[in-house]
Design an enzyme around this catalytic site. Structure first.
Site, PDB file in Angstrom:
ATOM      1  N   LYS A  34       0.655  -1.169   0.169  1.00  0.00           N
ATOM      2  CA  LYS A  34       0.082   0.082   0.095  1.00  0.00           C
ATOM      3  C   LYS A  34       0.887   1.200   0.214  1.00  0.00           C
ATOM      4  O   LYS A  34       1.708   1.339   0.623  1.00  0.00           O
ATOM      5  CB  LYS A  34      -1.120   0.002   1.475  1.00  0.00           C
ATOM      6  CG  LYS A  34      -1.908  -1.041   0.964  1.00  0.00           C
ATOM      7  CD  LYS A  34      -2.760  -0.945   2.429  1.00  0.00           C
ATOM      8  CE  LYS A  34      -3.808  -2.002   2.608  1.00  0.00           C
ATOM      9  NZ  LYS A  34      -4.467  -1.972   3.660  1.00  0.00           N
ATOM     10  N   GLY A  72      11.287  -5.726   8.297  1.00  0.00           N
ATOM     11  CA  GLY A  72       9.756  -6.209   7.792  1.00  0.00           C
ATOM     12  C   GLY A  72       9.769  -7.213   6.892  1.00  0.00           C
ATOM     13  O   GLY A  72      10.772  -8.186   6.902  1.00  0.00           O
TER      14      GLY A  72
END
Length: 401
Positions: free
Chosen positions: A200, A359
């Site tokens: 996103k 991440g």
């Protein structure tokens, strides 16, 4: 920021260490122990000083409940293997078992407390609740060391509130993370290239805004790229799209143009009829970025873009990468992420300073088999490194000033 040296002689002291052991599990098997390994330098340093090392960490999101599947038992076992010593696990965080096990410790011993998030007060928004809890934890130690970089962007009991009750400092990992991310963002050697991916645009808005002032080149891939393509008037088929961000992205494209920042978008895309899950067949095809068929979904950058992205990265002196280029968990859609990782490895060899921003990017480089020493720095904090790159004040760091 205060560091270990500022705490003086720690021999015989009970040192409470907030680590980040939020590792991925398959059942009780740890599938990536990178975060545990990243904590070893601080633990070893304290043990060599003759400290009693009491470790705190969380695993998953138990939401203040005791969830047996999220016990830190597998972490205690793996940590013991890596250190070559037995690491007992307390049955609680600050209760009778933790107190009894701390009382039995000798200099150089290591103890792991059970998942701090089994306690609702750990993440409570009520400051007085958090403080009362932090006092109970603080009673177990003489000093506090913050070494869980993955949680410094949160003001929680075991990484923030506890610092009010004990002499506190950053551990070696937090110190290393801050130095690396500061080097990349405060006075980068140029050209400075930022590579952003992931699903996103909205997750990366702050990073783009902050780095549009600092970067020479912005390379965009992953699911977020389809909002950029749509903003340029291209159709994106059934690809991931954030309609509500199209105007924002148009603004970024205009700002980059005005400031002379090179914006690098893919020229070709690997598409599939739907997301590769369940009955959806994996049948990848390569199409031009401005000609994605209506019934197709973009899942990776194409071969021409892979070469383009790789070459732009290699032509850099500083590179920060956050977010994969495609659905790298499926081999047919991993080549874009692989090309970017290889670009960072090649840039590092050529003398560039490279950061993998935690991440999914950190998981990707390990899962794709890249050597950790092929990069200047692999961050252990996904959200924390993103917020650092956004230029935000991180509470878990501010409390150590």
């Amino acid at each position: 920021m205060k560091t270990l040296q500022d705490l003086g002689n720690l021999k015989g002291k009970r040192v409470l260490v907030r680590a980040d052991f939020n590792v991925p599990l398959k059942g009780t098997t740890i599938t990536d122990d990178g975060r545990i390994k990243a904590a070893l330098p601080t633990i070893e340093n304290l043990r060599q000083q003759g400290a009693k090392v009491i470790l705190m960490a969380h695993l998953g999101r138990p939401k203040g409940q005791v969830v047996p599947e999220l016990s830190l038992a597998p972490v205690a076992q793996r940590l013991g293997e890596l250190l070559g010593v037995k690491v007992p696990l307390a049955k609680d965080t600050y209760g009778p078992d933790a107190q009894a096990k701390v009382a039995q410790m000798e200099d150089g011993d290591v103890l792991l407390l059970e998942n701090v998030r089994f306690n609702p007060e750990e993440t409570s928004k009520d400051e007085s609740e958090r403080d009362g809890y932090a006092q109970k934890i603080a009673a177990l130690g003489d000093v506090f060391v913050s070494d869980g970089f993955g949680v410094v962007h949160r003001a929680q009991g075991s990484n923030y509130s506890v610092a009010a009750y004990l002499p506190s400092a950053a551990g070696l990992l937090v110190e290393k993370e801050v130095k690396a991310l500061s080097k990349a963002t405060q006075n980068p050697e140029r050209p400075f290239t930022v590579v952003l991916g992931g699903s996103k645009v909205s997750d990366k808005l702050g990073v783009i805004e902050n780095l549009l002032d600092k970067a020479d080149r912005l390379v965009i891939g992953g699911g977020m790229v389809f909002t950029f393509l749509k903003a340029q008037g291209y159709e994106v088929g059934t690809s991931l799209l954030e309609e509500d961000q199209i105007d924002t992205v148009k603004g970024y494209i205009q700002t980059a143009k005005e400031r002379g920042i090179e914006l690098v978008l893919p020229t070709d895309i690997v598409v599939n009829k739907g997301f590769p899950a369940g009955d959806t067949p994996v049948d990848p095809q390569v199409v031009a970025a401005d000609a994605i068929p209506a019934e197709m979904m973009g899942l990776d950058i194409g071969p021409d873009s892979q070469k383009l992205f790789h070459d732009k990265i290699v032509d850099s002196k500083t590179v920060v990468w956050n977010g994969p280029m495609g659905v790298f968990e499926v081999p047919q859609f991993a080549a874009g992420t692989q090309a970017v990782a290889q670009g960072l490895v090649d840039a590092t060899k050529a003398g560039a300073f490279t950061i993998v921003g935690g991440g999914d990017s950190a998981s990707a480089v390990r899962n794709l088999g890249f050597p950790e020493d092929g990069f200047s720095h692999i961050s252990t904090g996904g959200g924390a490194s993103l917020e650092f790159l956004e230029g935000k004040t991180l509470p878990g760091l501010k409390v150590l000033e």
